[in-house]
Write an enzyme that holds these catalytic residues in place. Structure first.
Site, mmCIF file in Angstrom:
data_model
loop_
_atom_site.group_PDB
_atom_site.id
_atom_site.type_symbol
_atom_site.label_atom_id
_atom_site.label_comp_id
_atom_site.label_asym_id
_atom_site.label_seq_id
_atom_site.Cartn_x
_atom_site.Cartn_y
_atom_site.Cartn_z
ATOM 1 N N SER A 237 0.869 -1.183 0.000
ATOM 2 C CA SER A 237 0.000 0.000 0.000
ATOM 3 C C SER A 237 0.904 1.231 0.000
ATOM 4 C CB SER A 237 -0.855 -0.027 1.264
ATOM 5 O OG SER A 237 -1.433 1.233 1.495
ATOM 6 N N TYR B 192 -2.234 -1.054 10.247
ATOM 7 C CA TYR B 192 -2.277 -1.368 8.809
ATOM 8 C C TYR B 192 -0.996 -0.876 8.143
ATOM 9 C CZ TYR B 192 -3.850 -1.347 3.910
ATOM 10 O OH TYR B 192 -3.963 -1.540 2.547
HETATM 11 N N1 LIG Z 1 -8.764 -1.271 -2.097
HETATM 12 C C1 LIG Z 1 -7.768 -0.418 -2.139
HETATM 13 O O1 LIG Z 1 -7.976 0.757 -2.500
HETATM 14 C C2 LIG Z 1 -6.367 -0.852 -1.770
HETATM 15 C C3 LIG Z 1 -5.335 0.109 -1.834
HETATM 16 C C4 LIG Z 1 -4.030 -0.273 -1.496
HETATM 17 C C5 LIG Z 1 -3.768 -1.591 -1.124
HETATM 18 N N2 LIG Z 1 -4.793 -2.502 -1.064
HETATM 19 C C6 LIG Z 1 -4.443 -3.882 -0.693
HETATM 20 O O2 LIG Z 1 -4.983 -4.770 -1.655
HETATM 21 C C7 LIG Z 1 -5.347 -6.024 -1.027
HETATM 22 C C8 LIG Z 1 -6.791 -6.362 -1.344
HETATM 23 O O3 LIG Z 1 -7.593 -5.348 -0.800
HETATM 24 P P1 LIG Z 1 -9.176 -5.238 -1.052
HETATM 25 O O4 LIG Z 1 -9.436 -3.809 -1.260
HETATM 26 O O5 LIG Z 1 -9.617 -6.250 -2.051
HETATM 27 O O6 LIG Z 1 -9.696 -5.623 0.419
HETATM 28 P P2 LIG Z 1 -11.112 -6.208 0.885
HETATM 29 O O7 LIG Z 1 -12.147 -5.899 -0.125
HETATM 30 O O8 LIG Z 1 -11.313 -5.718 2.268
HETATM 31 O O9 LIG Z 1 -10.831 -7.776 0.904
HETATM 32 C C9 LIG Z 1 -9.951 -8.310 1.852
HETATM 33 C C10 LIG Z 1 -9.866 -9.810 1.683
HETATM 34 O O10 LIG Z 1 -9.037 -10.318 2.733
HETATM 35 C C11 LIG Z 1 -9.733 -11.395 3.344
HETATM 36 N N3 LIG Z 1 -9.369 -11.606 4.741
HETATM 37 C C12 LIG Z 1 -9.415 -10.689 5.750
HETATM 38 N N4 LIG Z 1 -9.107 -11.279 6.911
HETATM 39 C C13 LIG Z 1 -8.840 -12.582 6.638
HETATM 40 C C14 LIG Z 1 -8.473 -13.695 7.440
HETATM 41 N N5 LIG Z 1 -8.357 -13.624 8.767
HETATM 42 N N6 LIG Z 1 -8.271 -14.884 6.827
HETATM 43 C C15 LIG Z 1 -8.419 -15.000 5.489
HETATM 44 N N7 LIG Z 1 -8.793 -13.995 4.677
HETATM 45 C C16 LIG Z 1 -8.999 -12.788 5.261
HETATM 46 C C17 LIG Z 1 -11.196 -10.989 3.233
HETATM 47 O O11 LIG Z 1 -12.045 -12.106 3.509
HETATM 48 P P3 LIG Z 1 -13.548 -11.922 4.169
HETATM 49 O O12 LIG Z 1 -14.457 -11.696 3.004
HETATM 50 O O13 LIG Z 1 -13.783 -13.211 4.866
HETATM 51 O O14 LIG Z 1 -13.487 -10.742 5.088
HETATM 52 C C18 LIG Z 1 -11.229 -10.502 1.801
HETATM 53 O O15 LIG Z 1 -11.282 -11.579 0.914
HETATM 54 C C19 LIG Z 1 -5.070 -5.824 0.471
HETATM 55 O O16 LIG Z 1 -3.817 -6.371 0.791
HETATM 56 C C20 LIG Z 1 -5.031 -4.323 0.635
HETATM 57 O O17 LIG Z 1 -4.237 -3.936 1.734
HETATM 58 C C21 LIG Z 1 -6.074 -2.161 -1.383
#
Ligand SMILES: NC(=O)c1ccc[n+]([C@@H]2O[C@H](COP(=O)([O-])OP(=O)(O)OC[C@H]3O[C@@H](n4cnc5c(N)ncnc54)[C@H](OP(=O)(O)O)[C@@H]3O)[C@@H](O)[C@H]2O)c1
Length: 249
Positions: free
Chosen positions: A156, A169
């Site tokens: 990130s 985070y």
């Molecule tokens: N979205 C953005 O703008 C953004 C920006 C920068 C970086 N990122 C990074 O990109 C990646 C994906 O982000 P996203 O936006 O797709 O996030 P998200 O929509 O919140 O999805 C997070 C995923 O992680 C899973 N997860 C959370 N806790 C878990 C656990 N204890 N065991 C197994 N799985 C778990 C969730 O499963 P559940 O459905 O069970 O909760 C979900 O599938 C992350 O690493 C995030 O830090 C995202």
């Protein structure tokens, strides 16, 4: 290094390739899963909730893509025994692993360190940093059997430049950057390459939680950025090791 968002991926580019993605049930993890399955990969979809994994499985199969494998595992509570079982399953079923996308994360809380909830701090570090360490340790034997294994840690902007109130985070993402760099140097002379990717903003639940007042229609969908990850995992793209990559916004 900036990676362009869109790439042409051939239908069978990942034929006979096995890739594990954490948090594959929704958000960016599901978008990457769909693109990889479209390219012929067998995706091991790891997620904590079987119900939502099954829902995501249906989306892949209903689209006529390569059938994935579901692997329910809660990264917060997973033990070395759970990871050993995963390693045994992968080695006995496939004999190798060609890629891992450490995508699952939680946002934790956005608040000053002075008030940060201690239990939430531990959970965030466990899911976002310690679980990827353990998972990687147990997957190296299977990755070593591939002739071109690629490991991606999702980072990130706050894992590369500190920002107030991003708490555990941000610290977990700084940690993953350090972990990935260390690992990339240890594995430098192997067929396993290791990089971090800052995907930039994407319209997912995490983004909505972090920026509730934002006009989400202006934020790219995860499907608009997932091809960049597939490109990085592909043996047709140049091998990169030990780099901090970002997907173009
Ligand atoms: N979205 C953005 O703008 C953004 C920006 C920068 C970086 N990122 C990074 O990109 C990646 C994906 O982000 P996203 O936006 O797709 O996030 P998200 O929509 O919140 O999805 C997070 C995923 O992680 C899973 N997860 C959370 N806790 C878990 C656990 N204890 N065991 C197994 N799985 C778990 C969730 O499963 P559940 O459905 O069970 O909760 C979900 O599938 C992350 O690493 C995030 O830090 C995202």
């Amino acid at each position: 290094m900036i990676i362009e968002r869109y790439h042409t991926i051939k239908k069978d580019e990942f034929k006979d390739k096995i890739v594990l993605i954490t948090g594959a049930n929704r958000g960016f993890g599901l978008a990457i899963t769909m693109d990889l399955a479209r390219a012929g990969a067998t995706v091991i979809m790891l997620g904590r909730d079987l119900g939502s994994l099954e829902y995501a499985y249906d989306a892949v199969v209903d689209a006529g893509l390569t059938e994935p494998i579901l692997y329910p595992l809660d990264l917060e509570g997973a033990t070395p025994e759970n990871y050993q079982e995963l390693q045994d399953n992968i080695l006995s079923q496939f004999g190798k692993l060609d890629g891992v996308v450490h995508n699952a994360s939680i946002l934790g809380a956005q608040m000053p360190i002075e008030q940060y909830d201690i239990k939430l701090w531990y959970s965030t570090l466990q899911i976002n940093l310690s679980a990827p360490f353990m998972l990687t340790q147990f997957l190296i034997p299977a990755l070593s059997k591939s002739n071109d294994a690629r490991v991606i840690f999702m980072s990130s902007s706050v894992g590369r430049e500190a920002r107030a109130y991003w708490g555990a985070y941000s610290v977990s993402k700084f940690g993953i950057e350090g972990f990935a760099k260390t690992l990339s140097e240890e594995l430098e002379k192997t067929h396993i390459s290791v990089n971090t990717v800052n995907p930039g903003k994407m319209r997912t639940e995490m983004r909505r939680a972090a920026y509730p007042a934002e006009d989400s229609s202006k934020v790219p969908l995860p499907e608009e950025k997932s091809q960049a990850i597939v490109y990085l995992l592909s043996s047709l793209s140049p091998k990169i090791n030990g780099e901090q990559l970002s997907i173009a916004d």
